[in-house]
Design a protein around this motif. Structure first.
Motif, PDB file in Angstrom:
ATOM      1  N   VAL A   1       0.842  -1.131  -0.048  1.00  0.00           N
ATOM      2  CA  VAL A   1      -0.114   0.062  -0.065  1.00  0.00           C
ATOM      3  C   VAL A   1       0.836   1.291  -0.222  1.00  0.00           C
ATOM      4  N   PHE A   2       1.921   1.398   0.766  1.00  0.00           N
ATOM      5  CA  PHE A   2       2.661   2.408   0.848  1.00  0.00           C
ATOM      6  C   PHE A   2       3.440   2.757  -0.521  1.00  0.00           C
ATOM      7  N   ALA A   3       4.073   1.552  -1.129  1.00  0.00           N
ATOM      8  CA  ALA A   3       4.595   1.638  -2.382  1.00  0.00           C
ATOM      9  C   ALA A   3       3.639   2.211  -3.490  1.00  0.00           C
ATOM     10  N   GLY A   4       2.472   1.710  -3.536  1.00  0.00           N
ATOM     11  CA  GLY A   4       1.513   2.131  -4.487  1.00  0.00           C
ATOM     12  C   GLY A   4       1.285   3.896  -4.403  1.00  0.00           C
ATOM     13  N   LEU A   5       0.969   3.944  -3.005  1.00  0.00           N
ATOM     14  CA  LEU A   5       0.622   5.495  -2.839  1.00  0.00           C
ATOM     15  C   LEU A   5       1.834   6.283  -2.943  1.00  0.00           C
ATOM     16  N   TYR A   6       3.055   5.995  -2.805  1.00  0.00           N
ATOM     17  CA  TYR A   6       4.105   6.659  -2.629  1.00  0.00           C
ATOM     18  C   TYR A   6       4.571   6.905  -4.131  1.00  0.00           C
ATOM     19  N   LEU A   7       4.274   6.046  -5.025  1.00  0.00           N
ATOM     20  CA  LEU A   7       4.599   6.055  -6.247  1.00  0.00           C
ATOM     21  C   LEU A   7       3.594   7.104  -7.044  1.00  0.00           C
ATOM     22  N   ALA A   8       2.554   7.186  -6.544  1.00  0.00           N
ATOM     23  CA  ALA A   8       1.459   7.856  -6.993  1.00  0.00           C
ATOM     24  C   ALA A   8       1.553   9.153  -6.854  1.00  0.00           C
ATOM     25  N   VAL A   9       2.094   9.582  -5.526  1.00  0.00           N
ATOM     26  CA  VAL A   9       2.172  11.050  -5.316  1.00  0.00           C
ATOM     27  C   VAL A   9       3.351  11.456  -5.625  1.00  0.00           C
ATOM     28  N   THR A  10       4.644  10.816  -6.049  1.00  0.00           N
ATOM     29  CA  THR A  10       5.747  11.014  -6.407  1.00  0.00           C
ATOM     30  C   THR A  10       5.932  11.252  -7.802  1.00  0.00           C
ATOM     31  N   ARG A  11       5.528  10.318  -8.611  1.00  0.00           N
ATOM     32  CA  ARG A  11       5.564   9.860  -9.838  1.00  0.00           C
ATOM     33  C   ARG A  11       4.636  10.410 -10.826  1.00  0.00           C
ATOM     34  N   THR A  12       3.470  10.921 -10.272  1.00  0.00           N
ATOM     35  CA  THR A  12       2.616  11.580 -10.940  1.00  0.00           C
ATOM     36  C   THR A  12       2.337  12.755 -10.235  1.00  0.00           C
TER      37      THR A  12
ATOM     38  N   SER B   1       3.714  14.181   4.590  1.00  0.00           N
ATOM     39  CA  SER B   1       4.830  13.089   4.574  1.00  0.00           C
ATOM     40  C   SER B   1       4.200  11.725   4.811  1.00  0.00           C
ATOM     41  N   LEU B   2       4.367  10.865   3.874  1.00  0.00           N
ATOM     42  CA  LEU B   2       3.790   9.463   3.985  1.00  0.00           C
ATOM     43  C   LEU B   2       5.015   8.735   4.827  1.00  0.00           C
ATOM     44  N   VAL B   3       6.243   8.873   4.566  1.00  0.00           N
ATOM     45  CA  VAL B   3       7.321   8.286   5.317  1.00  0.00           C
ATOM     46  C   VAL B   3       6.995   8.662   6.969  1.00  0.00           C
ATOM     47  N   GLY B   4       6.787  10.024   7.084  1.00  0.00           N
ATOM     48  CA  GLY B   4       6.641  10.732   8.210  1.00  0.00           C
ATOM     49  C   GLY B   4       5.415  10.084   9.074  1.00  0.00           C
ATOM     50  N   SER B   5       4.262   9.587   8.489  1.00  0.00           N
ATOM     51  CA  SER B   5       3.340   8.969   9.087  1.00  0.00           C
ATOM     52  C   SER B   5       3.669   7.544   9.681  1.00  0.00           C
TER      53      SER B   5
END
Length: 352
Positions: free
Chosen positions: A194-205, A287-291
Motif C-alpha cells: 500500500v505504501f509503495a503504490g501510494l508513494y509512487l502515485a504522489v511522487t511519480r504523477t 509526509s507518507l514516510v513521516g506518518s
C-alpha cells in the motif's frame, strides 16, 4: 566580521530543520528507553521458521495503525479529517467475519476467502465514499460528516455481528494478520504494498501536486483546473480502504471480530501518528514516510508503557505528555523562542 558557518554546522542546522528529524529522534529515544529497561529488547532470533522478538512484534502490531495513518494523511493533506476510521475498521472486520462464517466451527468458509476480503474492503470503501460525498458534495464540515459514521458505524457493525463477538475458525484467514512470509510478518508486506503504490502515485504523477494545491488553497486549485471535489472524495475513499484492510489484519490477528472494541480509539492514534510525522493539520504539506514513523512511535511508546508496568489508568496521560513534547520540538516558533532565550544570556555575557 563574524566567521562564516562551517559546512558541518550548516549540515547540522539543515538536519535539525528537516521534518523527519525529530520523529526519528523520538523513535530512537523510545527504543533506547526500552533497551535500558529490557536488555533483550533489541534481540531478534530465528524461531519456528520466522524472526521472533520485541521489534518484530512492534512492527507487526504497528502495521494496521500505519495503514490507517496513510489514509488519514491523504485526508488531512486535503484540509480534512476522518474520525470514523475506527468504526470503519469494526465494520470491515464484521463483514469479513460474517462472509467467512465465524459461527462455523468446522473450519469452512461461507464465501471464498478472496471474495470475503474484497467484500470487507469494498464495504469500507463505500464508507469512505459516503464521507467524501458529505464533505465535497454536500458541503459538511469534515469533522461533522465523519462524526455521523463514527457514531453509526459501531451500530452497523453490531447489527452485522448481532452484538456478539464472532470467533473465526477458518485457518487460511489467520495468515493475513498472523502469518509470516520470508521470516517477516505478512502484515508488513501488505503495508509495504500500500505504501509503495501510494508513494509512487504522489511522487511519480501529478497527484501529489494536486493534493498539495487543494490543501493549500482549494479555491485557487479549482480555478487552475484541478478537480478538487473529486480529489477530496477519492482521498476519503482511499482512507476507507486503508481502514478496511487494517480491520482485516486486526481480526485475522485476534481470530475474531469484536464490533464494540475493534479499532477503538484508532482514529485518535492515526491523527497523532500523522501529526507526529510532520503532516500539517492545515493541509497541503504531508509526509507518507513521516506518518509511518509516527505509527511506529505510538506503537513503541505503547510497548514501553506496558513493559514498564505503568498503571493502565495513566498510560493515556503518559502518551499525551510524550506527544505534547514532540509536537513542541517540531514547532518552528517554539524552537525560535528557545533559541532566542539561549542567545540572550550569551549576548549579555559578551557585552559585559
Amino acid at each position: 566580521m563574524p566567521d562564516a558557518p562551517s559546512p558541518s554546522s550548516s549540515l547540522l542546522a539543515a538536519a535539525l530543520r528537516h521534518r523527519l528529524t525529530w520523529p526519528l529522534v523520538t523513535l530512537a529515544l523510545l527504543l533506547a528507553v526500552n533497551t535500558a529497561f529490557n536488555a533483550s529488547f533489541l534481540h531478534v532470533e530465528w524461531r519456528d521458521g520466522h524472526f521472533y522478538g520485541s521489534l518484530v512484534d512492534i512492527l507487526n502490531r504497528a502495521a494496521p495503525l500505519a495503514l490507517v495513518s496513510l489514509g488519514m494523511t491523504m485526508v488531512i493533506a486535503t484540509r480534512g479529517i476522518d474520525i470514523s476510521v475506527g468504526a470503519v475498521v469494526a465494520i470491515a472486520a464484521a463483514v469479513g467475519a460474517w462472509m467467512i462464517g465465524g459461527s462455523v466451527s468446522g473450519g469452512e468458509s461461507r464465501f471464498p476467502l478472496p471474495l470475503a476480503i474484497l467484500g470487507a474492503i469494498g464495504v469500507a470503501a463505500l464508507c469512505g465514499l459516503w464521507n467524501g460525498l458529505l464533505v465535497a458534495k454536500v458541503g459538511m464540515q469534515p469533522i461533522i460528516a465523519t462524526l455521523i459514521l463514527m457514531v453509526a458505524g459501531r451500530g452497523i457493525a453490531q447489527l452485522i455481528t448481532d452484538g456478539q463477538i464472532i470467533t473465526i475458525y477458518y485457518a487460511p484467514f489467520f495468515f493475513l494478520g498472523g502469518g509470516y512470509l520470508l521470516g517477516l510478518p505478512f502484515s508488513l508486506f501488505v503495508l509495504a504494498a500500500v505504501f509503495a503504490g501510494l508513494y509512487l502515485a504522489v511522487t511519480r504523477t501529478a497527484l501529489g501536486l494536486f493534493v498539495q494545491a487543494v490543501g493549500i488553497n482549494p479555491t485557487a486549485a479549482r480555478v487552475a483546473g484541478v478537480q478538487s471535489r473529486r480529489l477530496v472524495v477519492a482521498a476519503y475513499t482511499f482512507c476507507g480502504v486503508c481502514a478496511g484492510i487494517a480491520g482485516l489484519l486486526i481480526s485475522s490477528n485476534v481470530k475474531s471480530a469484536d464490533a464494540n472494541n475493534a479499532g477503538q480509539m484508532l482514529e485518535l492514534d492515526a491523527i497523532l501518528a500523522v501529526t507526529l510525522g510532520g503532516t500539517a493539520l492545515t493541509g497541503g504539506r504531508f509526509s507518507l514516510v513521516g506518518s509511518v514513523i509516527g505509527a511506529l512511535i505510538i506503537q513503541t511508546l505503547t510497548y514501553a508503557i506496558y513493559s514498564l508496568g505503568v498503571p493502565p489508568e495513566i498510560n493515556l496521560v503518559v502518551k499525551a505528555v510524550v506527544v505534547f513534547i514532540v509536537m513542541l520540538l517540531q514547532s518552528p516558533d517554539f524552537r525560535a523562542q528557545i533559541g532566542a532565550l539561549v542567545r540572550r544570556p550569551a549576548a549579555g555575557g559578551a557585552l559585559s
